[in-house]
Design an enzyme around this catalytic site. Structure first.
Site, PDB file in Angstrom:
ATOM      1  N   ASP A 255       0.851  -1.190   0.000  1.00  0.00           N
ATOM      2  CA  ASP A 255       0.000   0.000   0.000  1.00  0.00           C
ATOM      3  C   ASP A 255       0.894   1.250   0.000  1.00  0.00           C
ATOM      4  O   ASP A 255       1.864   1.308  -0.745  1.00  0.00           O
ATOM      5  CB  ASP A 255      -0.968  -0.036   1.198  1.00  0.00           C
ATOM      6  CG  ASP A 255      -2.105   0.963   1.069  1.00  0.00           C
ATOM      7  OD1 ASP A 255      -3.101   0.654   0.397  1.00  0.00           O
ATOM      8  OD2 ASP A 255      -1.989   2.057   1.654  1.00  0.00           O
ATOM      9  N   TYR A 405      -3.577  11.248   1.222  1.00  0.00           N
ATOM     10  CA  TYR A 405      -4.032  11.031  -0.153  1.00  0.00           C
ATOM     11  C   TYR A 405      -4.055  12.344  -0.933  1.00  0.00           C
ATOM     12  O   TYR A 405      -3.608  12.403  -2.081  1.00  0.00           O
ATOM     13  CB  TYR A 405      -5.428  10.397  -0.167  1.00  0.00           C
ATOM     14  CG  TYR A 405      -5.420   8.925   0.168  1.00  0.00           C
ATOM     15  CD1 TYR A 405      -5.531   7.961  -0.833  1.00  0.00           C
ATOM     16  CD2 TYR A 405      -5.294   8.481   1.481  1.00  0.00           C
ATOM     17  CE1 TYR A 405      -5.508   6.612  -0.543  1.00  0.00           C
ATOM     18  CE2 TYR A 405      -5.271   7.137   1.787  1.00  0.00           C
ATOM     19  CZ  TYR A 405      -5.385   6.199   0.777  1.00  0.00           C
ATOM     20  OH  TYR A 405      -5.352   4.863   1.073  1.00  0.00           O
ATOM     21  N   HIS A 462      -4.624  -7.810   0.214  1.00  0.00           N
ATOM     22  CA  HIS A 462      -3.948  -6.527   0.362  1.00  0.00           C
ATOM     23  C   HIS A 462      -3.143  -6.417   1.655  1.00  0.00           C
ATOM     24  O   HIS A 462      -2.056  -5.825   1.658  1.00  0.00           O
ATOM     25  CB  HIS A 462      -5.009  -5.417   0.313  1.00  0.00           C
ATOM     26  CG  HIS A 462      -4.442  -4.043   0.265  1.00  0.00           C
ATOM     27  ND1 HIS A 462      -3.778  -3.544  -0.839  1.00  0.00           N
ATOM     28  CD2 HIS A 462      -4.427  -3.039   1.192  1.00  0.00           C
ATOM     29  CE1 HIS A 462      -3.390  -2.297  -0.592  1.00  0.00           C
ATOM     30  NE2 HIS A 462      -3.775  -1.970   0.626  1.00  0.00           N
TER      31      HIS A 462
END
Length: 486
Positions: A255, A405, A462
């Site tokens: 990630d 982000y 993930h």
């Protein structure tokens, strides 16, 4: 007659003089030009393979202006996670006041976190989950704080309890992502620091593991200034490793951790012994990739795809467009106006749990959309999941974690200088079948120029270290063992 002859003779003499001067110039200029061209050629031959890097730069993320005088406190300070009855009472009060919207019939997790199952999670959280005990679990590894670029960086540093004589201990920095935390690595740490004790064959490799919290996550202080992105995190973590006394070290991440460690490898390749990732970011896709996608569905071998690549990629639109769009709505919110949704999550533990835990459902296995409980307890325990939620809750870090982000998507990465810089350090890639997107080795090679191992993992999604710690540990050990024997 001599009057006619004299001008002609004089012209002849001048012509000879000019011819001599020209030849003399050539005698100097031609060798000089040859020497210059030769020098350029030698320089090109010598430096044509010079590794490009991204600029390390510097930063200040503390409150207010950077102090003009005085050196930053570089001490490493022991840190201990603590809680209080007041903190738990406030949590319980908020849990008791929760309101729920009834789910649609047969919706399972297709509309997000199913509120019927959410009631069960909250009931367990309120009546059975013991935060005091979980704090003791979190504190079983040594925690530290150190100040870098104006903010306190939290990390755990775990050394092997026993190292056989003559065996080198390899430093390994492991970086988490969102919505995870340093806690994701608690199950894999003992497998890496004491591999022989846990039945891992490649016990000739032993690690000491450093797991920092990304600034703005968990117990790392949040940046007070705009612009803190993965490059800034990469620089800070290099400074952290240098402060701990390491000159060369291994990196691992998934990630955001994959993005940060990849940038670390681009920034200071001379400090990185090897990079291992379980998620690959390839931002720049060119015509070659488009052709590969079109031909790969019919003749995968012609474009370098394996049968397993084809199985994971196709049907392409379903797996790489529709499914990705379905799972990335959160990304658009967090990359544009994170504070709006973040304020609500920071105030409601139930909302926070639903928002975070939904990712641990569908990012672990896409088929879990069809389960009423999201399949969460088939891979994790509620104690594990809620411990991770609590790290966000007690630190009020959900808003700052979401801002990461926006900072990273604030510019077009295809135009950024680092997008054109490759990774030349030895690289290992663990490709888990339930990862959000699959990147074949042939595509990964466009960014990672020195892939030592590429493994099609048999299962897992993930959150590799959290879900399949032994599989991931085995792959890391295998990769590092190969690098050490290069």
């Amino acid at each position: 007659m001599w009057q006619e002859f004299l001008p002609n003779a004089w012209e002849s003499i001048l012509s000879r003089i000019r011819s001599f001067e020209y030849s003399q110039k050539n005698a100097v200029l031609v060798p000089a030009a040859a020497l210059g061209v030769g020098g350029v050629l030698i320089y090109w031959l010598k430096f044509r393979h010079k590794i490009q890097t991204i600029e390390m730069g510097d930063g200040w993320w503390g409150a207010g202006e950077r102090p003009l005088k005085g050196k930053e406190d570089e001490s490493i300070r022991p840190f201990k996670i603590e809680t209080s009855d007041k903190e738990i009472e406030d949590l319980h009060h908020r849990l008791d006041q929760a309101r729920y919207a009834p789910p649609l019939e047969g919706a399972a997790f297709h509309y997000g976190f199913n509120s019927r199952y959410l009631r069960k999670v909250v009931t367990y959280w309120r009546n059975e989950f013991d935060w005091h005990e979980k704090v003791k679990v979190l504190n079983k590894y040594p925690h530290f704080h150190t100040t870098i670029e104006g903010i306190d960086i939290h990390f755990i540093h775990v050394k092997p309890s026993y190292v056989p004589h003559g065996r080198a201990v390899q430093p390994l920095l492991m970086v988490h992502g969102w919505p995870g935390s340093f806690y994701e690595f608690y199950k894999i740490i003992p497998l890496l620091t004491e591999p022989a004790k846990h039945g891992l064959n490649e016990s000739d490799v032993v690690f000491e593991v450093i797991c920092p919290s990304i600034p703005g996550y968990g117990f790392s202080e949040a940046p007070h200034q705009k612009g803190f992105d993965s490059t800034a995190a990469a620089r800070i973590f290099h400074k952290l490793m240098n402060r701990l006394g390491f000159k060369k070290y291994y990196l691992q991440g998934g990630d955001w951790g994959s993005d940060i460690t990849t940038r670390m490898a681009k920034m200071l390749p001379q400090s990185v012994k090897g990079l291992h990732v379980n998620m690959v970011f390839i931002r720049k896709q060119g015509l070659g990739t488009m052709i590969s996608v079109m031909l790969g569905a019919y003749v995968p071998w012609l474009v370098g795809l394996t049968r397993e690549d084809a199985r994971r990629i196709y049907p392409f639109m379903q797996k790489n467009v529709y499914e990705l769009l379905r799972e990335s709505g959160y990304l658009h919110i967090q990359a544009t106006k994170p504070d709006t949704a973040g304020c609500g999550l920071n105030d409601s533990p139930v909302g926070l749990a639903a928002y975070l835990l939904e990712k641990f459902s569908t990012w672990t296995d896409k088929s879990f959309l069809n389960k009423d409980d999201g399949g969460l307890e088939s891979k994790y325990s509620l104690d594990e999941l809620l411990t991770n939620v609590m790290i966000y809750w007690v630190t009020s870090s959900i808003v700052s974690s979401m801002r990461f982000y926006k900072e990273n998507f604030a510019q077009d990465h295809n135009l950024a200088a680092d997008a054109r810089v490759g990774v030349y350090v030895p690289t290992g890639i663990a490709a888990f079948p339930q990862e959000l997107v699959h990147t074949p080795r042939v595509w990964a090679k466009k960014m990672f120029k020195n892939i030592i191992t590429y493994t099609y993992m048999p299962r897992g999604g993930h959150f590799a270290a959290f879900e399949e710690p032994k599989l991931l540990a085995q792959d890391i050990l295998h990769f590092v063992r190969k690098v050490e024997h290069l």
